[in-house]
Scaffold this active site. Structure first.
Site, mmCIF file in Angstrom:
data_model
loop_
_atom_site.group_PDB
_atom_site.id
_atom_site.type_symbol
_atom_site.label_atom_id
_atom_site.label_comp_id
_atom_site.label_asym_id
_atom_site.label_seq_id
_atom_site.Cartn_x
_atom_site.Cartn_y
_atom_site.Cartn_z
ATOM 1 N N LEU A 162 11.334 -20.506 -4.777
ATOM 2 C CA LEU A 162 10.469 -19.493 -4.188
ATOM 3 C C LEU A 162 9.184 -19.417 -4.998
ATOM 4 C CD1 LEU A 162 11.304 -16.050 -2.706
ATOM 5 C CD2 LEU A 162 9.505 -16.188 -4.416
ATOM 6 N N ASP A 164 0.834 -1.206 0.000
ATOM 7 C CA ASP A 164 0.000 0.000 0.000
ATOM 8 C C ASP A 164 0.871 1.260 0.000
ATOM 9 O OD1 ASP A 164 -2.312 1.460 0.028
ATOM 10 O OD2 ASP A 164 -2.658 1.244 2.181
ATOM 11 N N HIS A 190 3.006 3.446 -9.275
ATOM 12 C CA HIS A 190 2.823 1.991 -9.378
ATOM 13 C C HIS A 190 4.070 1.323 -9.964
ATOM 14 C CE1 HIS A 190 -1.245 2.118 -8.013
ATOM 15 N NE2 HIS A 190 -1.666 2.873 -9.017
#
Length: 282
Positions: free
Chosen positions: A148, A34, A51
């Site tokens: 991962l 956020d 972004h």
């Protein structure tokens, strides 16, 4: 920037990582990333630039997690609620996703070398068709990697995730593939897009969950920090892990599934992969 930033850790930071690793490190960390828009406003740039900086931070964070030995990372990238934002911002987010997934496919040899498996969690049918194809190709291309697992929650809310999982169970019961008595908490968990994180980190000072992983986090350690996501640093991550080490969750014993439950999960997984192949061939 590439999906994994190889040059973002100094010698001193690596030393600190080794010190933290002497304690228990969460094997699954979730992030609510956020603050991208507030960062853009703070820097007097447009939202799309904020972004983009957020993605750059993700690439650094993945390297830190690899160095820490974390085996699974989940990030909340795009909520279904985000469709309510301005058309300009939503379009910019989709364009950014197209660029990054195309880059991932171009760098697939490096991604496979790192051993990163990509999983997109969410309602893919809500995405533009070309983006559905790109994310499906990315999942198929990395499916054999096991160092991962990167889960990207895209067009996602927990309520939608739970609804779709319940729908799969109902269909199987109606088709006599599953006995209603076989449905328990563990089986419901396996029908969902995402597994259970040990640590959830939310940036930007917000202390809400925003409809993220509501089923999974009953035993998860939560860590909230005021730093905006693009400004998140390795020191913020290490602080979160130290917080986790001070409040370690209990390790839950996983129950074994019955043969009928195993068969249901096997068919469900097969159906999901078949759907990805169908999207790619469309």
């Amino acid at each position: 920037m590439s999906w994994i930033n190889e040059n973002c850790v100094s010698f001193f930071q690596l030393f600190c990582i080794k010190v933290v690793k002497t304690g228990r490190v969460p094997q699954h960390i979730a992030f609510i990333m956020d603050g991208n828009r507030r960062y853009a406003k703070k820097q007097s740039v447009n939202c799309s630039a904020g972004h983009s900086k957020g993605f750059d931070k993700l690439s650094e964070t993945l390297k830190w997690c690899l160095d820490l030995g974390v085996s699974e990372v989940t990030v909340y990238a795009f909520s279904i609620e985000n469709f309510k934002r301005s058309t300009e911002e939503v379009t910019a987010l989709f364009d950014l996703a197209r660029d990054k997934f195309n880059r991932l496919l171009d760098e697939i040899d490096q991604i496979n070398e790192w051993g990163v498996r990509l999983h997109i969690a969410g309602n893919l049918s809500l995405l533009p068709e070309d983006l559905q194809v790109l994310v499906s190709k990315a999942m198929v291309a990395t499916r054999k990697n096991n160092k991962l697992r990167l889960n990207i929650a895209y067009a996602y809310t927990a309520r939608d995730e739970i609804t779709r999982g319940a729908s799969d169970l109902i269909k199987s019961v109606k088709a006599n593939e599953l006995n209603p008595l076989d449905i328990n908490e563990d089986l419901v968990s396996q029908t969902l897009d995402l597994g259970t994180p040990e640590l959830l980190i939310r940036t930007s000072g917000e202390v809400r969950l925003s409809d993220f992983m509501l089923w999974q986090i009953s035993n998860t350690v939560l860590y909230f920090t005021d730093v905006l996501w693009p400004e998140f640093s390795i020191w913020n991550l290490l602080a979160a892990i130290i917080h986790f080490q001070r409040h370690p969750p209990l390790l839950k014993k996983t129950e074994e599934f019955t043969p009928s439950q195993q068969e249901f999960l096997k068919k469900l997984e097969s159906k999901r992969w078949q759907e990805l192949q169908r999207i790619i061939k469309t």
